[in-house]
Design an enzyme around this catalytic site. Sequence first.
Site, mmCIF file in Angstrom:
data_model
loop_
_atom_site.group_PDB
_atom_site.id
_atom_site.type_symbol
_atom_site.label_atom_id
_atom_site.label_comp_id
_atom_site.label_asym_id
_atom_site.label_seq_id
_atom_site.Cartn_x
_atom_site.Cartn_y
_atom_site.Cartn_z
ATOM 1 N N LYS A 112 1.080 -1.439 -0.351
ATOM 2 C CA LYS A 112 -0.005 0.206 -0.005
ATOM 3 C C LYS A 112 0.827 0.907 0.429
ATOM 4 O O LYS A 112 0.593 2.193 0.075
ATOM 5 C CB LYS A 112 -0.953 0.065 1.178
ATOM 6 N N LYS A 193 -4.865 -9.952 -6.415
ATOM 7 C CA LYS A 193 -5.910 -10.931 -6.218
ATOM 8 C C LYS A 193 -7.057 -9.456 -6.726
ATOM 9 O O LYS A 193 -6.621 -8.402 -6.401
ATOM 10 C CB LYS A 193 -6.442 -10.790 -4.669
ATOM 11 N N LYS A 196 -10.492 -3.897 -3.780
ATOM 12 C CA LYS A 196 -11.550 -2.740 -4.027
ATOM 13 C C LYS A 196 -10.877 -1.268 -4.086
ATOM 14 O O LYS A 196 -11.265 -0.939 -5.121
ATOM 15 C CB LYS A 196 -12.042 -2.228 -2.250
HETATM 16 P P1 ATP Z 1 -8.134 -3.456 -0.536
HETATM 17 O O1 ATP Z 1 -7.658 -4.494 -1.235
HETATM 18 O O2 ATP Z 1 -8.647 -2.032 -0.795
HETATM 19 O O3 ATP Z 1 -7.028 -3.690 1.008
HETATM 20 P P2 ATP Z 1 -9.984 -5.618 -0.203
HETATM 21 O O4 ATP Z 1 -10.520 -6.199 -1.156
HETATM 22 O O5 ATP Z 1 -9.175 -6.315 0.741
HETATM 23 O O6 ATP Z 1 -9.757 -4.143 0.035
HETATM 24 P P3 ATP Z 1 -11.604 -5.508 2.537
HETATM 25 O O7 ATP Z 1 -12.441 -4.729 3.256
HETATM 26 O O8 ATP Z 1 -9.806 -5.171 3.232
HETATM 27 O O9 ATP Z 1 -11.313 -5.085 0.918
HETATM 28 O O10 ATP Z 1 -11.299 -6.676 3.050
HETATM 29 C C1 ATP Z 1 -12.439 -7.705 3.530
HETATM 30 C C2 ATP Z 1 -12.775 -9.357 3.897
HETATM 31 O O11 ATP Z 1 -12.886 -9.229 1.900
HETATM 32 C C3 ATP Z 1 -11.120 -9.222 4.105
HETATM 33 O O12 ATP Z 1 -11.806 -10.822 5.108
HETATM 34 C C4 ATP Z 1 -10.406 -10.345 3.087
HETATM 35 O O13 ATP Z 1 -10.012 -11.076 3.691
HETATM 36 C C5 ATP Z 1 -11.780 -10.277 2.490
HETATM 37 N N1 ATP Z 1 -11.024 -10.553 0.816
HETATM 38 C C6 ATP Z 1 -10.673 -9.126 0.333
HETATM 39 N N2 ATP Z 1 -10.379 -9.968 -1.475
HETATM 40 C C7 ATP Z 1 -10.421 -10.679 -0.975
HETATM 41 C C8 ATP Z 1 -10.434 -11.174 -2.335
HETATM 42 N N3 ATP Z 1 -9.990 -11.430 -3.529
HETATM 43 N N4 ATP Z 1 -10.518 -12.735 -1.963
HETATM 44 C C9 ATP Z 1 -11.278 -13.150 -0.947
HETATM 45 N N5 ATP Z 1 -11.649 -12.584 -0.357
HETATM 46 C C10 ATP Z 1 -10.726 -11.730 -0.092
#
Ligand code: ATP
Length: 327
Positions: A112, A193, A196
Site C-alpha cells: 500500500k 487478488k 477494492k
Molecule cells: P483492499 O484491496 O482495498 O485492501 P479488500 O478488497 O481487500 O480491500 P477489505 O475490506 O480489506 O477489502 O476486506 C474485507 C474482507 O474481504 C477481508 O476478510 C478480506 O480478507 C476479504 N477479501 C478481500 N479481497 C478478497 C479476495 N480477493 N478474495 C477473497 N477474500 C477477499
Amino acid sequence: MKKRVFTAAQPSGHVHLGNYLGAFRQWASVQDDYDCIFGIVDLHAVTVYQDPEDLQKRTLEFAAILLACGIEPEKAHIMVQSMAPEHAELAWMLTCVTPIGWLQRMTQFKSKSEKQVEVTDGLLQYPVLMAADILLYNAAIVPVGDDQSQHLELTRDIAERFNRLYGETFVIPETKLPTVGARIMGLDDPTKKMSKSETGAGHAIGLLDAPEAARKKIMRATTDSQPHVDFDTMGPGVANLLTIHQALSGWSDEQVKGHFQGMRYGDLKKTVAETVVGFLEPFQERFRGFYSDRGELERTLHQGTEYARSIAADTIRITKRRMGLFS
Ligand code: ATP
Ligand code: LTN
C-alpha cells in the site's frame, strides 16, 4: 457460553465478489454458533484519503450489504468502529508494546505504501488498530480471507508480548480461513487478488454492479492461450473462474471436473456468468430493501455498537489497570 467471533471490513471502494466469497458469506454462516461482532472499520479506511461524504454514505451502504449477505441483527452485532472510541484507545496502548520493525515487515504496508506519494503513520499503525479491534472483544476466532493471515499473526504476537509484560490480559485469537474462495483473483489480471482499491473497469465484480455489466466482465476475463479447460495445465485465469463458480454453486471437486473438463472457454465463461448473475439479482433486491430504510439501518448500527462498547469498556478498564494507567 458461545465463543466470540470478531471480524471486520473497511467501507472503502466498491465491495466485490471476493469480499463476499472470502469474507461476508463466512460471517453469515457463523452467526448461529458464535457470539458475533462484525465491524465496519472506517478508522482503517481513512489510513488513505477518503472523501468524507462518500465515506459516510459507504458506511450505510456497507451495512445494507452485510444484511443482504444474510447477517441478522437479532443474531449478530454490526458495529461502526469510529462510534466506539475504545478501539483507538486500546490501539495506542498496544502501539507502545509493538516494535516498529514488526510493522515495517507487513506485506500489505509495503504494497500500500508503494502506491502513496506520502506514507502516513496511520498506514504503518494500521495492523495495531486491527489488533485492538480483535483483542478488545477477547475474540477467540477471526474469520478472514488469506490476505489477512499475516495481520492475524501479528495480533497474536502483540497479545503475547503484552501478556508477558503485564500479565495475562488478552485471549490469543485463532484465524479462520474459508475452504473455497479464500482468494478470488482479478478478472483482468488473475495474478492479483480481486481488490477494492484496483480501479480497472474489468478487474472486479462489484456486488452492486448491474448484472449485465458483471456478465460482460466475465466474458472479457483474461484466460490463457489454450482453447478449452484442461485441469492438468490450466492457467490462473481459468482456475479463478472455476473457483468463482464452485464457491457460488457449492459443487464438489468431482462435479466441477466432470462438468467443465474439455469445455471451450467461451462456454465456460457463459456458465460462470449465468451463475454470477443468478446470485447478484436476488442479492441486489435484498440490498435495495435494506438500504431504503435508513432509520432502521441506523438503529441496527447504534444497537450493535452499544453492545460492542459494553464489552470494550471492560477490556479498556482491565488493560489500563495492568499498565498502571487511570480509568
Ligand atoms: P483492499 O484491496 O482495498 O485492501 P479488500 O478488497 O481487500 O480491500 P477489505 O475490506 O480489506 O477489502 O476486506 C474485507 C474482507 O474481504 C477481508 O476478510 C478480506 O480478507 C476479504 N477479501 C478481500 N479481497 C478478497 C479476495 N480477493 N478474495 C477473497 N477474500 C477477499
Ligand atoms: N484489515 C482488514 C480489515 C480489518 C479486520 C479487523 C479484519 C480491520 N480490523 C479485525 C478482522 C478483524 C482488511 O483489510 N480486510
